[in-house]
Design a protein around this motif. Structure first.
Motif, PDB file in Angstrom:
ATOM      1  N   MET A   1       1.017  -0.982   0.174  1.00 29.08           N
ATOM      2  CA  MET A   1      -0.007   0.030   0.013  1.00 29.08           C
ATOM      3  C   MET A   1       0.831   1.215   0.034  1.00 29.08           C
ATOM      4  O   MET A   1       1.765   1.348   0.731  1.00 29.08           O
ATOM      5  N   GLU A   2       0.428   2.045  -0.714  1.00 27.57           N
ATOM      6  CA  GLU A   2       1.351   3.386  -1.040  1.00 27.57           C
ATOM      7  C   GLU A   2       1.021   4.276   0.035  1.00 27.57           C
ATOM      8  O   GLU A   2      -0.402   4.596   0.225  1.00 27.57           O
ATOM      9  N   GLN A   3       2.000   5.043   0.651  1.00 23.49           N
ATOM     10  CA  GLN A   3       1.507   5.997   1.668  1.00 23.49           C
ATOM     11  C   GLN A   3       1.006   7.272   1.119  1.00 23.49           C
ATOM     12  O   GLN A   3       1.733   7.911   0.031  1.00 23.49           O
ATOM     13  N   GLN A   4       0.110   8.193   1.605  1.00 27.39           N
ATOM     14  CA  GLN A   4      -0.348   9.251   1.033  1.00 27.39           C
ATOM     15  C   GLN A   4       0.195  10.442   2.237  1.00 27.39           C
ATOM     16  O   GLN A   4       0.642  10.276   3.198  1.00 27.39           O
ATOM     17  N   LYS A   5      -0.044  11.654   1.652  1.00 25.84           N
ATOM     18  CA  LYS A   5       0.480  12.634   2.677  1.00 25.84           C
ATOM     19  C   LYS A   5      -1.066  13.222   2.940  1.00 25.84           C
ATOM     20  O   LYS A   5      -1.998  13.377   2.326  1.00 25.84           O
ATOM     21  N   LEU A   6      -1.072  13.679   4.385  1.00 28.30           N
ATOM     22  CA  LEU A   6      -2.136  14.215   4.826  1.00 28.30           C
ATOM     23  C   LEU A   6      -2.561  15.491   4.292  1.00 28.30           C
ATOM     24  O   LEU A   6      -1.631  16.564   3.989  1.00 28.30           O
ATOM     25  N   PRO A   7      -3.828  15.861   3.696  1.00 27.87           N
ATOM     26  CA  PRO A   7      -4.288  16.827   3.027  1.00 27.87           C
ATOM     27  C   PRO A   7      -4.002  18.195   3.382  1.00 27.87           C
ATOM     28  O   PRO A   7      -4.000  18.962   2.674  1.00 27.87           O
ATOM     29  N   ASN A   8      -3.934  18.701   4.723  1.00 28.75           N
ATOM     30  CA  ASN A   8      -4.140  19.969   5.303  1.00 28.75           C
ATOM     31  C   ASN A   8      -2.898  20.576   5.924  1.00 28.75           C
ATOM     32  O   ASN A   8      -2.892  21.504   6.454  1.00 28.75           O
ATOM     33  N   VAL A   9      -1.921  19.528   5.734  1.00 29.10           N
ATOM     34  CA  VAL A   9      -0.700  20.151   6.532  1.00 29.10           C
ATOM     35  C   VAL A   9      -0.173  21.259   5.978  1.00 29.10           C
ATOM     36  O   VAL A   9       0.394  22.270   6.557  1.00 29.10           O
ATOM     37  N   THR A  10       0.013  21.663   4.859  1.00 28.47           N
ATOM     38  CA  THR A  10       0.379  22.705   4.077  1.00 28.47           C
ATOM     39  C   THR A  10      -0.242  23.954   4.568  1.00 28.47           C
ATOM     40  O   THR A  10       0.162  25.061   4.973  1.00 28.47           O
ATOM     41  N   ILE A  11      -1.689  23.710   4.359  1.00 32.27           N
ATOM     42  CA  ILE A  11      -2.326  24.665   4.516  1.00 32.27           C
ATOM     43  C   ILE A  11      -2.310  25.146   6.206  1.00 32.27           C
ATOM     44  O   ILE A  11      -2.329  26.464   6.363  1.00 32.27           O
ATOM     45  N   VAL A  12      -2.262  24.210   7.100  1.00 32.42           N
ATOM     46  CA  VAL A  12      -2.039  24.527   8.506  1.00 32.42           C
ATOM     47  C   VAL A  12      -0.818  25.149   8.797  1.00 32.42           C
ATOM     48  O   VAL A  12      -0.735  26.528   9.652  1.00 32.42           O
ATOM     49  N   ILE A  13       0.276  24.950   8.157  1.00 33.39           N
ATOM     50  CA  ILE A  13       1.552  25.705   8.169  1.00 33.39           C
ATOM     51  C   ILE A  13       1.417  26.953   7.701  1.00 33.39           C
ATOM     52  O   ILE A  13       1.874  27.955   8.445  1.00 33.39           O
ATOM     53  N   VAL A  14       0.821  27.282   6.630  1.00 29.96           N
ATOM     54  CA  VAL A  14       0.654  28.762   6.010  1.00 29.96           C
ATOM     55  C   VAL A  14      -0.294  29.574   6.799  1.00 29.96           C
ATOM     56  O   VAL A  14      -0.027  30.595   7.210  1.00 29.96           O
ATOM     57  N   LEU A  15      -1.238  28.782   7.559  1.00 25.39           N
ATOM     58  CA  LEU A  15      -2.283  29.635   8.467  1.00 25.39           C
ATOM     59  C   LEU A  15      -1.460  29.995   9.732  1.00 25.39           C
ATOM     60  O   LEU A  15      -1.872  30.981  10.029  1.00 25.39           O
ATOM     61  N   SER A  16      -0.880  29.037   9.907  1.00 26.22           N
ATOM     62  CA  SER A  16       0.001  29.363  11.378  1.00 26.22           C
ATOM     63  C   SER A  16       0.851  30.550  11.311  1.00 26.22           C
ATOM     64  O   SER A  16       1.095  31.311  12.225  1.00 26.22           O
ATOM     65  N   ILE A  17       1.803  30.370  10.143  1.00 30.04           N
ATOM     66  CA  ILE A  17       2.647  31.435   9.835  1.00 30.04           C
ATOM     67  C   ILE A  17       1.974  32.783   9.930  1.00 30.04           C
ATOM     68  O   ILE A  17       2.660  33.877  10.390  1.00 30.04           O
ATOM     69  N   ILE A  18       1.278  32.891   9.015  1.00 32.82           N
ATOM     70  CA  ILE A  18       0.184  34.165   8.820  1.00 32.82           C
ATOM     71  C   ILE A  18      -0.357  34.671  10.255  1.00 32.82           C
ATOM     72  O   ILE A  18      -0.331  35.678  10.461  1.00 32.82           O
ATOM     73  N   GLY A  19      -1.003  33.638  10.716  1.00 36.69           N
ATOM     74  CA  GLY A  19      -1.448  33.966  12.337  1.00 36.69           C
ATOM     75  C   GLY A  19      -0.232  34.571  13.134  1.00 36.69           C
ATOM     76  O   GLY A  19      -0.620  35.612  14.095  1.00 36.69           O
TER      77      GLY A  19
END
Length: 107
Positions: A1-19
């Motif tokens: 089974m191929e591993q996927q990436k969690l979908p919201n990690v990049t969005i969370v990083i961007v929102l946290s840095i902006i915050g």
């Protein structure tokens, strides 16, 4: 089974840095962006715990969650400090008088 990436990690990083960067504007943007980022991080964390072998970027999610918590905490502290300053000036009326005095000096 191929591993996927969690979908919201990049969005969370961007929102946290902006915050984090915007938390000094009365604290509200830091609370808003940090809170949204934390909710998305918790959602992805729940998804990871259901299937830990299926996702590969959990360490990035932990980092993003910490950034969101920091942005949220600084925003709350700054908002509390703003309320404290306004109360020390005599409430909203005293604050507005001070603002009016300062604007008259600059004219």
């Amino acid at each position: 089974m191929e591993q996927q990436k969690l979908p919201n990690v990049t969005i969370v990083i961007v929102l946290s840095i902006i915050g984090y960067l915007c938390c000094c504007i009365a604290g509200i943007p830091g609370i808003l962006f940090g809170g949204i980022g934390l909710m998305l991080a918790l959602k992805d964390e729940k998804k990871y715990k259901e299937n830990p072998e299926g996702y590969s970027n959990y360490s990035q999610l932990k980092t993003a969650k910490i950034l969101a918590i920091v942005a949220l905490a600084i925003g709350v502290l700054y908002l509390a400090y703003t309320f404290f300053q306004i109360s020390q000036m005599g409430g909203w009326e005293g604050y507005m008088e001070k603002v009016q005095e300062m604007s008259e000096q600059w004219q």
